[in-house]
Design a protein around this motif. Structure first.
Motif, PDB file in Angstrom:
ATOM      1  N   THR A  14     -19.048   1.267  -9.851  1.00 53.22           N
ATOM      2  CA  THR A  14     -18.497  -0.070 -10.070  1.00 53.22           C
ATOM      3  C   THR A  14     -19.547  -1.539  -9.079  1.00 53.22           C
ATOM      4  OG1 THR A  14     -16.560  -1.882  -9.441  1.00 53.22           O
ATOM      5  CG2 THR A  14     -17.368  -0.140  -7.690  1.00 53.22           C
ATOM      6  N   SER A  15     -19.106  -2.105  -8.681  1.00 53.56           N
ATOM      7  CA  SER A  15     -19.971  -3.263  -7.920  1.00 53.56           C
ATOM      8  C   SER A  15     -19.947  -2.713  -6.549  1.00 53.56           C
ATOM      9  CB  SER A  15     -20.102  -4.683  -8.116  1.00 53.56           C
ATOM     10  OG  SER A  15     -18.369  -4.740  -7.641  1.00 53.56           O
ATOM     11  N   PHE A  16     -21.344  -3.740  -5.581  1.00 52.91           N
ATOM     12  CA  PHE A  16     -21.099  -2.793  -4.435  1.00 52.91           C
ATOM     13  C   PHE A  16     -19.749  -3.291  -3.587  1.00 52.91           C
ATOM     14  CE2 PHE A  16     -22.738  -3.706  -0.363  1.00 52.91           C
ATOM     15  CZ  PHE A  16     -22.909  -2.254  -0.081  1.00 52.91           C
ATOM     16  N   GLY A  17     -19.863  -4.591  -3.990  1.00 53.95           N
ATOM     17  CA  GLY A  17     -19.010  -5.484  -3.470  1.00 53.95           C
ATOM     18  C   GLY A  17     -17.087  -4.867  -2.971  1.00 53.95           C
ATOM     19  N   THR A  18     -16.940  -4.610  -4.693  1.00 57.29           N
ATOM     20  CA  THR A  18     -16.034  -3.613  -4.955  1.00 57.29           C
ATOM     21  C   THR A  18     -15.818  -2.673  -3.994  1.00 57.29           C
ATOM     22  OG1 THR A  18     -15.695  -4.957  -7.610  1.00 57.29           O
ATOM     23  CG2 THR A  18     -14.297  -2.520  -6.565  1.00 57.29           C
ATOM     24  N   MET A  19     -16.822  -1.877  -4.208  1.00 54.34           N
ATOM     25  CA  MET A  19     -17.035  -0.636  -3.421  1.00 54.34           C
ATOM     26  C   MET A  19     -16.462  -1.150  -2.572  1.00 54.34           C
ATOM     27  SD  MET A  19     -17.378   2.868  -4.819  1.00 54.34           S
ATOM     28  CE  MET A  19     -18.440   3.140  -5.684  1.00 54.34           C
ATOM     29  N   THR A  20     -16.893  -1.543  -1.329  1.00 56.32           N
ATOM     30  CA  THR A  20     -17.662  -2.097   0.098  1.00 56.32           C
ATOM     31  C   THR A  20     -15.662  -2.482   0.358  1.00 56.32           C
ATOM     32  OG1 THR A  20     -17.989  -4.085  -0.275  1.00 56.32           O
ATOM     33  CG2 THR A  20     -19.336  -2.283   0.415  1.00 56.32           C
ATOM     34  N   PRO A  25     -11.906  -0.692   4.377  1.00 52.95           N
ATOM     35  CA  PRO A  25     -10.873  -0.816   4.999  1.00 52.95           C
ATOM     36  C   PRO A  25      -9.856   0.454   5.606  1.00 52.95           C
ATOM     37  CG  PRO A  25     -10.589  -2.350   3.589  1.00 52.95           C
ATOM     38  CD  PRO A  25     -11.797  -2.081   3.146  1.00 52.95           C
ATOM     39  N   GLU A  26     -10.994   1.556   5.098  1.00 51.20           N
ATOM     40  CA  GLU A  26     -10.718   2.791   5.669  1.00 51.20           C
ATOM     41  C   GLU A  26     -11.213   3.396   6.506  1.00 51.20           C
ATOM     42  OE1 GLU A  26      -7.782   3.887   4.390  1.00 51.20           O
ATOM     43  OE2 GLU A  26      -7.622   2.143   3.416  1.00 51.20           O
ATOM     44  N   GLY A  27     -12.224   2.476   7.141  1.00 52.32           N
ATOM     45  CA  GLY A  27     -13.270   3.139   8.224  1.00 52.32           C
ATOM     46  C   GLY A  27     -14.433   3.531   7.786  1.00 52.32           C
ATOM     47  N   PHE A  28     -14.714   3.168   6.226  1.00 49.20           N
ATOM     48  CA  PHE A  28     -16.425   3.264   6.025  1.00 49.20           C
ATOM     49  C   PHE A  28     -17.534   2.353   6.718  1.00 49.20           C
ATOM     50  CE2 PHE A  28     -13.838   6.556   3.640  1.00 49.20           C
ATOM     51  CZ  PHE A  28     -14.614   7.826   3.321  1.00 49.20           C
ATOM     52  N   GLN A  69     -26.501  -3.075  -0.717  1.00 41.77           N
ATOM     53  CA  GLN A  69     -25.805  -5.024  -0.721  1.00 41.77           C
ATOM     54  C   GLN A  69     -25.762  -5.859  -1.007  1.00 41.77           C
ATOM     55  OE1 GLN A  69     -27.183  -5.209   3.291  1.00 41.77           O
ATOM     56  NE2 GLN A  69     -25.251  -4.227   4.386  1.00 41.77           N
ATOM     57  N   GLU A  70     -25.785  -6.507  -3.016  1.00 33.87           N
ATOM     58  CA  GLU A  70     -25.615  -7.055  -3.898  1.00 33.87           C
ATOM     59  C   GLU A  70     -24.643  -7.378  -3.103  1.00 33.87           C
ATOM     60  OE1 GLU A  70     -29.036  -7.472  -6.328  1.00 33.87           O
ATOM     61  OE2 GLU A  70     -30.114  -7.824  -5.724  1.00 33.87           O
ATOM     62  N   LYS A  71     -23.252  -8.094  -3.391  1.00 37.76           N
ATOM     63  CA  LYS A  71     -22.744  -7.726  -4.056  1.00 37.76           C
ATOM     64  C   LYS A  71     -21.874  -7.454  -5.385  1.00 37.76           C
ATOM     65  CE  LYS A  71     -19.256  -9.720  -0.777  1.00 37.76           C
ATOM     66  NZ  LYS A  71     -18.538  -9.011  -0.850  1.00 37.76           N
ATOM     67  N   ASP A  72     -23.078  -8.075  -7.069  1.00 38.46           N
ATOM     68  CA  ASP A  72     -22.668  -7.187  -7.732  1.00 38.46           C
ATOM     69  C   ASP A  72     -23.708  -7.035  -8.528  1.00 38.46           C
ATOM     70  OD1 ASP A  72     -25.537  -9.598  -8.066  1.00 38.46           O
ATOM     71  OD2 ASP A  72     -24.834  -9.942  -9.276  1.00 38.46           O
ATOM     72  N   ALA A  73     -24.155  -6.176  -7.387  1.00 31.31           N
ATOM     73  CA  ALA A  73     -25.033  -5.161  -8.120  1.00 31.31           C
ATOM     74  C   ALA A  73     -24.035  -3.902  -8.292  1.00 31.31           C
ATOM     75  CB  ALA A  73     -26.001  -4.055  -6.758  1.00 31.31           C
ATOM     76  N   LYS A 132      -7.145  10.061  -0.237  1.00 35.52           N
ATOM     77  CA  LYS A 132      -6.941   8.602   0.563  1.00 35.52           C
ATOM     78  C   LYS A 132      -7.898   7.385  -0.889  1.00 35.52           C
ATOM     79  CE  LYS A 132      -5.075   5.635   3.625  1.00 35.52           C
ATOM     80  NZ  LYS A 132      -5.025   5.204   4.751  1.00 35.52           N
ATOM     81  N   ILE A 133      -8.793   7.671  -0.577  1.00 31.24           N
ATOM     82  CA  ILE A 133      -9.506   7.527  -1.479  1.00 31.24           C
ATOM     83  C   ILE A 133      -9.453   6.947  -2.712  1.00 31.24           C
ATOM     84  CG2 ILE A 133     -12.458   6.921  -1.608  1.00 31.24           C
ATOM     85  CD1 ILE A 133     -11.474   5.442   0.885  1.00 31.24           C
ATOM     86  N   GLU A 134      -9.695   8.621  -3.630  1.00 29.51           N
ATOM     87  CA  GLU A 134      -8.691   8.536  -4.426  1.00 29.51           C
ATOM     88  C   GLU A 134      -8.124   8.067  -5.115  1.00 29.51           C
ATOM     89  OE1 GLU A 134     -10.538  13.656  -4.883  1.00 29.51           O
ATOM     90  OE2 GLU A 134      -9.087  13.087  -4.653  1.00 29.51           O
ATOM     91  N   ASN A 135      -6.829   8.269  -4.191  1.00 36.42           N
ATOM     92  CA  ASN A 135      -5.544   6.821  -4.609  1.00 36.42           C
ATOM     93  C   ASN A 135      -6.293   5.521  -5.272  1.00 36.42           C
ATOM     94  OD1 ASN A 135      -4.261   9.319  -4.982  1.00 36.42           O
ATOM     95  ND2 ASN A 135      -3.216   9.392  -2.678  1.00 36.42           N
TER      96      ASN A 135
END
Length: 148
Positions: A14-20, A25-28, A69-73, A132-135
């Motif tokens: 997916t996009s880097f922005g979505t991944m972050t 929020p899960e502490g990564f 670190q580009e949001k759309d990468a 948790k990340i899989e969910n």
């Protein structure tokens, strides 16, 4: 190092922005030492340790298109694993002594831990976080594919 086999997150793209948005929020955090093509999302497993973290869940991240670190990468996750990072709490016996070298060599070398045994406590915590990340990823995929 202990790999987390059979994880559904491996290969997720997916996009880097979505991944972050999913992982931060899960502490990564995006660990230091990343390049424009590759990096790691790190999560400490021994968060109650007052002396600094030693065990981490690490998820490799690879850039498919764009730059890190580009949001759309577009990025892809690799196989998660647990590492143990040892650091010295005493003086480094290999450190140089002197004013000039102290300005350059401020930090001691980490201890090698490639063959370090990862205890069940850390393995269990890592598997819970991966689940948790899989969910979260499954929920994201369901929400993004449903008609609006």
């Amino acid at each position: 190092m202990l790999t987390i086999d059979s994880s559904k997150i491996e290969g997720f793209q997916t996009s880097f922005g979505t991944m972050t948005d999913l992982l931060y929020p899960e502490g990564f955090v995006l660990g230091g030492g990343w390049t424009y093509e590759h990096g790691y999302f790190d999560h400490p497993l021994d968060w109650e340790n007052e002396q600094g973290y030693r065990y981490y869940l690490r998820i490799p991240i690879y850039v498919v298109k764009g730059e890190m670190q580009e949001k759309d990468a577009i990025v892809r996750l690799g196989k998660p694993f647990v590492i143990k990072h040892e650091f010295r709490t005493k003086n480094d016996p290999s450190a140089d002594i002197g004013v000039v070298s102290s300005l350059v060599n401020q930090f001691s070398e980490p201890l090698p831990t490639d063959d370090a045994k990862i205890g069940e406590e850390w393995s269990s915590r890592a598997r819970q976080i991966v689940a948790k990340i899989e969910n979260k990823i499954e929920t994201y995929l369901l929400e993004s594919s449903s008609p609006k």
